[in-house]
Design a protein around this motif. Structure first.
Motif, short mmCIF file in Angstrom:
data_model
loop_
_atom_site.label_atom_id
_atom_site.label_comp_id
_atom_site.label_asym_id
_atom_site.label_seq_id
_atom_site.Cartn_x
_atom_site.Cartn_y
_atom_site.Cartn_z
N UNK A 21 14.00 -32.85 18.78
CA UNK A 21 15.15 -33.49 19.43
C UNK A 21 15.74 -32.57 20.50
N UNK A 22 15.91 -31.29 20.16
CA UNK A 22 16.47 -30.33 21.11
C UNK A 22 15.53 -30.13 22.30
N UNK A 23 14.24 -30.14 22.05
CA UNK A 23 13.27 -30.01 23.14
C UNK A 23 13.40 -31.18 24.11
N UNK A 24 13.42 -32.41 23.58
CA UNK A 24 13.57 -33.58 24.43
C UNK A 24 14.87 -33.57 25.20
N UNK A 25 15.96 -33.24 24.51
CA UNK A 25 17.27 -33.19 25.16
C UNK A 25 17.29 -32.15 26.28
N UNK A 26 16.74 -30.97 26.00
CA UNK A 26 16.72 -29.90 26.99
C UNK A 26 15.93 -30.31 28.23
N UNK A 27 14.75 -30.88 28.03
CA UNK A 27 13.95 -31.32 29.17
C UNK A 27 14.69 -32.38 29.97
N UNK A 70 10.98 -36.59 20.17
CA UNK A 70 11.10 -35.86 21.43
C UNK A 70 11.24 -36.83 22.60
N UNK A 71 10.52 -37.94 22.55
CA UNK A 71 10.60 -38.93 23.63
C UNK A 71 11.98 -39.58 23.68
N UNK A 72 12.47 -40.02 22.53
CA UNK A 72 13.78 -40.68 22.49
C UNK A 72 14.89 -39.74 22.96
N UNK A 73 14.81 -38.48 22.54
CA UNK A 73 15.84 -37.51 22.93
C UNK A 73 15.83 -37.26 24.43
N UNK A 82 7.90 -18.47 21.31
CA UNK A 82 9.35 -18.28 21.27
C UNK A 82 9.94 -19.17 20.20
N UNK A 83 11.11 -18.76 19.71
CA UNK A 83 11.79 -19.52 18.67
C UNK A 83 12.78 -20.53 19.23
N UNK A 84 13.09 -20.43 20.54
CA UNK A 84 14.00 -21.41 21.15
C UNK A 84 13.33 -22.03 22.36
N UNK A 85 13.64 -23.30 22.61
CA UNK A 85 13.03 -23.99 23.75
C UNK A 85 13.49 -23.37 25.06
N UNK A 86 14.73 -22.92 25.14
CA UNK A 86 15.20 -22.29 26.38
C UNK A 86 14.40 -21.03 26.69
N UNK A 87 14.18 -20.19 25.68
CA UNK A 87 13.40 -18.97 25.88
C UNK A 87 11.97 -19.31 26.27
N UNK A 88 11.40 -20.32 25.62
CA UNK A 88 10.02 -20.69 25.90
C UNK A 88 9.87 -21.22 27.32
N UNK A 89 10.81 -22.06 27.77
CA UNK A 89 10.74 -22.58 29.13
C UNK A 89 10.86 -21.44 30.15
#
Length: 195
Positions: free
Chosen positions: A25-31, A51-54, A168-175
């Protein structure tokens, strides 16, 4: 490089720990919030649907790519920005690669691992120059990180190739890692050039 689109590979089930769905959910929201298109396998079930819905709820564009065989089983998500129906898994992976600037693996099973490993391999062989990342939710991908270290130590992956993939453990760090200029070489030791 600025990411215009990210291909996400993930499970078509939820897994037993709610932290997996939270991460999807956080990944989809962040993107969505960052204006990065989500490219994924086109399904509505499990983490794929989450991920799609978010991403769509956050105002993002979501592009699904699903093989006809899975669409016929009513697994396709019908509310996407775009849905491409292809004839095979091979076509699915190729189109996802063409549409994505980088790739993220969320928790999933054999299909998730196979899909991200193929993109990793294609970068190593310079079929494309796109990085991959593992979102290490609750240590899910830690064995994969250890396996990469073993591949390097055993001489099957050059140390300078190991940068093709990030953990990475967070989507922000991974991006942020995926957006950084490439610092790896191809299979033969040649630097990967931008573009």
């Amino acid at each position: 490089m600025a990411l215009g689109s990210v291909g996400v590979f993930c499970g078509s089930s939820f897994g037993i720990d709610p932290v997996f769905a939270d991460a999807a959910r956080l990944t989809g929201t962040t993107l969505g919030e960052r204006g990065i298109d989500l490219v994924y396998g086109g399904g509505h079930a499990g983490l794929m649907g989450v991920v799609a819905d978010a991403a769509m709820e956050a105002g993002g564009r979501v592009v699904g790519v699903i093989p006809r065989q899975l669409e016929d089983r009513e697994l396709a998500h019908r509310g996407l920005t775009e849905l491409h129906v292809v004839d095979s898994m091979h076509e699915r992976k190729q189109l996802m690669a063409d549409l994505s600037d980088a790739f993220v693996a969320l928790p999933g099973g054999a299909g998730t691992l196979e899909e991200v490993a193929e993109q990793w391999t294609w970068a190593q062989l310079t079929i494309h120059q796109k990085p991959s990342g593992f979102l290490d939710v609750g240590g899910f991908w830690t064995p994969m990180r250890d396996m990469l270290a073993t591949m390097v130590a055993s001489g099957f992956v050059r140390q300078e190739q190991s940068g093709i993939v990030s953990f990475a453990e967070s989507i922000e760090d991974l991006l942020a890692m995926l957006e950084a200029p490439s610092a790896w070489t191809d299979k033969w030791g040649q630097p990967i050039l931008p573009g």
